[in-house]
Design an enzyme around this catalytic site. Structure first.
Site, PDB file in Angstrom:
ATOM      1  N   LYS A 166       0.885  -1.161   0.000  1.00  0.00           N
ATOM      2  CA  LYS A 166       0.000   0.000   0.000  1.00  0.00           C
ATOM      3  C   LYS A 166       0.921   1.208   0.000  1.00  0.00           C
ATOM      4  CE  LYS A 166      -2.034   2.738   2.437  1.00  0.00           C
ATOM      5  NZ  LYS A 166      -1.799   4.194   2.425  1.00  0.00           N
ATOM      6  N   GLY A 223       5.004   3.975  10.395  1.00  0.00           N
ATOM      7  CA  GLY A 223       4.228   5.211  10.384  1.00  0.00           C
ATOM      8  C   GLY A 223       3.815   5.626  11.776  1.00  0.00           C
ATOM      9  N   GLY A 227      -2.008   5.059  13.120  1.00  0.00           N
ATOM     10  CA  GLY A 227      -2.133   4.203  11.941  1.00  0.00           C
ATOM     11  C   GLY A 227      -1.747   2.767  12.218  1.00  0.00           C
ATOM     12  N   GLY A 228      -0.643   2.593  12.923  1.00  0.00           N
ATOM     13  CA  GLY A 228      -0.177   1.234  13.222  1.00  0.00           C
ATOM     14  C   GLY A 228      -1.126   0.506  14.149  1.00  0.00           C
ATOM     15  N   GLU A 247       6.055  -0.386  13.058  1.00  0.00           N
ATOM     16  CA  GLU A 247       7.066   0.460  13.709  1.00  0.00           C
ATOM     17  C   GLU A 247       6.467   1.852  13.735  1.00  0.00           C
ATOM     18  OE1 GLU A 247       8.996   3.352  13.887  1.00  0.00           O
ATOM     19  OE2 GLU A 247      10.394   2.804  12.292  1.00  0.00           O
ATOM     20  N   CYS A 284      12.116   8.409  12.585  1.00  0.00           N
ATOM     21  CA  CYS A 284      11.495   7.824  13.782  1.00  0.00           C
ATOM     22  C   CYS A 284      12.505   7.701  14.913  1.00  0.00           C
ATOM     23  CB  CYS A 284      10.856   6.483  13.468  1.00  0.00           C
ATOM     24  SG  CYS A 284      11.787   5.510  12.306  1.00  0.00           S
TER      25      CYS A 284
END
Lengths: 513, 513
Positions: A166, A223, A227-228, A247, A284
């Site tokens: 995606k 992300g 979202g995760g 992650e 990150c």
């Protein structure tokens, strides 16, 4: 249902780069069915090695073409894109080398033992096999290295798993170009087209449909926490749950002692500034919370870093959403009575249609920070929060208030290590990687890297998304019991035709069994 | 809230063996807090080795005392209990040996490389550390080997994790005795009492409170699909989700060919009968669905097995709930028009207050079975469903209708293996262990064992609950970057003081780095 339309934009200027459409459910279903159909072709290790190497070769060759579009979609400078593409290729090639060497199937053989304690033991042979189709979610901040042909896709291919990506909606054009290259490599090595698919999507629905697809066996995501976690919840609620390797970033606490500052304040300030502002603070592993001593050395150090940050030019954030989130974070901190603002408002792009932002710094006292875990949350972008600690107990209390982290860093002098032992041990519990006298950004692609950590840094603390052990996410053990030789995979045959390391009757060896 | 009361019963006679009480929330909270406090003491590998060995030694010494009560609580015969206790001790000792050898921390060292591609590489050293306190749920069917001091507890100790056990309410007295022995070993080796705790509970609430406790980092469970899934859902819904390693059984499909029957029908029938009735059919690897050819050889074989099953004495099931569930399954199959009943109703204990049941067999045609996955569900107890297949395609269709399995078995002759290749490959996808010309019961405790499989066999197909790699469930990687030697764990020091296998700069070696 027709897919929603979304738009790619140049974050440096706001220019419109094209409109794309969310994949509809049927498109996602086709991609997943094709992936499942391609699974058996990927069982052959040698074709995976060729796929990884061919993808790297073709990506390198396409560099100039890619950077042109990617630079526009991400606002990232050319040198960064060149470095990131090379990193992506090196990653593919390193994983190819690991698959070619072959020991990553972790073969274990126990030969039959009629005199085993309790009961006669059959011949047992165990190895890791591919888990099946993997859904990979591209990240906004690494358009190559954590995206379409990035670490997750490379690890899945290395493990022998087809991939449905995606694409991140921030760089759909780049994603499409890279996908075409991956598919050219797939074709070149003779694998079926379902080996790899790309779907576009800006709404969370596309990702959720993909994570719910029956054929998908695992999800890899880089992300935001929101979202995760949403994907984790979807995958856990399936009739047949599947693992989600998400992650989701962290604040990467950095503890600096007075002795370290006395020994090398300037170099720490220089390194920290680079680490906070690299990639416009959108790594990150950006050090977002920096613990400095509440003394004169600490104060001078903070002043120095703030001055250095002030000299860094405003730079574009990756997209409108990240820009907006950072502006909100800045506004919130500006209004927080517990927090001291150390730099000007950094929103340099507000009136230009661009997503520019300058680095910004804040400070808070340690005793306060320990009681305000809400302050110790990730803020994506070039923002750093200094926490002034009065003594090691206060620093400990702040670290205790932190959630799981990708990294934790200590700048100290060697004579202090004994006093810091408890703190270091605590950091090992909190983080996936503990950095000494360095900076957490710059995640080396190598065997010993751990890019992961306790929740909410990831949803799967036992795994890494960078480094050669990242393959392990997409493997599953199977044991063959008393299998005839002609049924066994080469990795488990008596004569060890692959020459791999195996545990045979409890001993690691490359000898035949 | 006061805990609900539950009762232990002798399944052979229905005699009441005592009343116990669900742990209240405060008791569970204390156990979890104590476990967290004990974590650091378990970081020392040598004390873990002593704990595992001492537990085994003390368990062996307590055998006679344990079997007396355990036999009453489970109805299992003395020889079985003696064998199972020895298995439990061997398991503790094997894991002690693995920890003593030391390589299971999977140490990986990348020495600094200023000339690495892309960017200079720091010194990186990675190893697996304990994840923290583990909640272990004892199983009904193995009062020693999958219970208080069973494989999950042994693996958690081996990994360095404190354990809170939720005892199975079928054998609370045995659980208490074993817990006292484990705690004696804990004391003997000088570990804090929080290293191990036991809580009782018959209601699902006790388990859910435990799985929700902030200090718990992982759940290990052996039992029913409903029970395992409930814990998985609780753990996934936590603010900070944790992994659940639930082993939830399966039907363990067994495919037998005509050629195999012609070569050795009698020995297959003998082995199958033993495998279906061993432990009164209450093994998670019991062959519950057996595919036999729809020809004369198949029919004769089924007749033979049914006769052999008829000669097996009714035996007690473990508890009232399992007895009732089996009676319901039998009633349902008896009423199913698609299914043919091959043996008498086996409910021998209905009028005696005992949980006795005789072996029972059923048959269904392959074409029907392929369309009725509801028939292909696990039925705990000495029940076998024969599926008569007309040709290999029909057998394939039946296997395709199956969900994830712990094991899958093939009885065939070597000249058939080519024709069976696609089926065998399919079984590798469905199961954690593929057995050739043998029986799935009897799970050897050794290095190459895989006791796990795709959902719903387990919630974590990448892991095993038996064998030395079971330790891996309770470990998490951490990387030290540029760490001073005095901070590094022994496993990662240059001189390799533990003499363990490590990957150094990409090569497996026991040499210093």
């Amino acid at each position: 249902m027709a897919g929603a339309v979304f738009t790619a934009q140049d974050p440096r200027t706001g220019a419109i780069l094209g409109s794309y459409s969310d994949a509809d459910d049927e498109t996602i279903a086709i991609a997943c069915r094709q992936a499942a159909a391609a699974s058996s072709a990927l069982r052959d290790e040698q074709v995976r090695v060729r796929l990884l190497r061919e993808t790297a070769r073709m990506l390198r060759a396409a560099g100039p073409e890619l950077h042109e579009l990617c630079g526009r979609e991400t606002g990232l400078p050319r040198a960064r894109l060149e470095g990131e593409l090379e990193r992506t290729c090196v990653q593919l090639e390193l994983l190819a080398d690991v698959v070619a060497e072959g020991s990553c199937v972790e073969a274990i053989i126990d030969t039959a033992d009629p005199d085993a304690p309790i009961a006669p033991r059959p011949d047992l042979r165990r190895m890791l096999i591919p888990i099946g189709p993997v859904a990979v979610f591209g990240a906004s901040n690494f358009p190559y290295a954590f995206s379409v042909a990035g670490g997750d896709t490379a690890s899945a291919f290395a493990a022998g798993c087809p991939v449905v990506v995606k694409a991140h909606p921030s760089h759909p054009g780049t994603s499409g170009l890279v996908a075409a290259i991956v598919l050219a490599a797939v074709e070149e090595v003779g694998l079926p087209p379902g080996t790899f698919s790309l779907v576009h999507g800006a709404s969370s629905q596309v990702g959720e449909v993909l994570a719910r697809a029956e054929e998908i066996e695992a999800v890899a995501f880089t992300g935001s926490l929101a979202g995760g976690r949403a994907l984790f919840d979807v995958a856990a609620a399936r009739p047949r749950p599947i693992p989600v390797f998400a992650e989701m970033g962290s604040v990467n606490p950095t503890l600096i002692t007075t002795a370290a500052l006395r020994a090398r304040a300037a170099s720490v300030a220089e390194g920290l500034t680079a680490s906070v502002t690299g990639g416009t603070g959108q790594f990150c592993t950006k050090p977002g919370v920096v613990l400095v001593p509440a003394d004169d050395d600490g104060a001078a150090f903070v002043d120095d870093v703030v001055a250095r940050l002030g000299a860094v030019e405003p730079a574009p954030l990756l997209n409108a959403r990240i820009h907006e989130a950072l502006r909100e974070a800045v506004a919130e901190l500006n209004d927080d009575a517990d927090v001291r603002r150390l730099s000007d408002d950094g929103d340099a792009g507000a009136n230009r249609g661009a997503f520019l932002h300058a680095p910004v710094a804040y400070a808070v006292d340690g005793a306060l920070a320990a009681r305000r875990p809400d302050l110790l949350q990730e803020r994506f972008g070039p923002l750093v929060l200094f926490v002034r600690y009065a003594g090691i107990e206060e620093a400990s209390a702040v670290l205790d208030a932190l959630e799981g982290q990708l990294t934790a860093t200590v700048h100290a002098e060697s004579q202090e290590l004994d006093d810091l032992r408890a703190i270091i041990s605590r950091l090992e519990q909190k983080a996936g990687r503990v950095v000494f006298d360095g900076f957490p950004t710059g995640v080396a692609v190598t065997h010993a890297m751990q890019h992961g950590g306790p929740y909410p840094a990831t949803t799967a603390p036992a795994h890494t998304s960078v480094g050669t052990t990242a393959i392990r996410r997409f493997q599953r053990p199977v044991t063959w019991q008393n299998a005839p030789a002609e049924v066994l995979p080469a990795a488990l045959r008596d004569d060890n035709p692959l020459g791999i390391w195996r545990v045979v009757d409890g001993h690691l060896t490359r000898d035949p069994s």
